[in-house]
Write an enzyme that holds these catalytic residues in place. Structure first.
Site: not given
Length: 181
Positions: A9, A13-15, A34-35, A50
């Site tokens: 998305g 977008s809320g992905k 986590a990247t 996050h």
């Protein structure tokens, strides 16, 4: 053999939120790959958002590079993996490229294909379900600079590579997930 679910998305977008709900609903023990790297205050803020959303029981693996190693490591103790996100991972790889690599598209594209292939291979080797989050960055205008064009193209190619392997693909638009595969 592991399964891969791809969630794509646009920005905000809320992905990621949808992917987190998928992981929580289908996994009893969740690993979070986590990247992102916190190079500035804005990225520190995004990372903090996050972190605040995920349950404390989820184990985080920081993997801005060679995330296939983190996937294999996480599989020893978890049945669900959330990889957030592919496009940030690609950004990390792209920012490490030399000027020479940036001018030789075949080298850069080949490197990206191998990096995404390594992630897919790791998922195939382990016994867990992996939810991968990625951005759809190719729907806008053609960027004016070479680095941004490379990033857009590499993200599109990586997304195609992941979607071809994925058992399910979701596009999230305005916070609404739509299953497209």
């Amino acid at each position: 053999m592991g399964a891969l679910i791809l969630v794509t998305g646009g920005a905000r977008s809320g992905k990621s939120s949808f992917a987190e709900h998928l992981a929580a609903a289908h996994g009893t023990s969740v690993a979070y790959i986590a990247t992102a790297q916190a190079y500035d205050a804005e990225m520190q803020y995004r990372i903090a958002l996050h972190r605040a959303r995920r349950p404390a029981s989820w184990q985080t693996y920081e993997a801005p590079f060679h995330a296939e190693r983190a996937i294999r490591e996480a599989s020893a103790a978890h049945d669900m993996l959330l990889f957030d996100c592919v496009t940030m991972y690609l950004s990390n790889i792209l920012c490490q490229a030399t000027e020479e690599e940036l001018t030789e598209e075949e080298v850069l594209y080949g490197h990206t294909k191998r990096a995404i292939g390594a992630l897919i291979e790791a998922v195939q080797e382990v016994d867990l379900t992996a939810v991968f989050v990625t951005n759809e960055v190719g729907a806008g205008i053609v960027p004016e600079n070479r680095l941004a064009r490379h990033y857009r193209d590499l993200a599109g190619l990586a997304n195609q590579q992941l979607a071809a392997f994925a058992s399910s693909v979701y596009a999230v638009l305005c916070g609404i997930p739509v299953k497209i595969k």
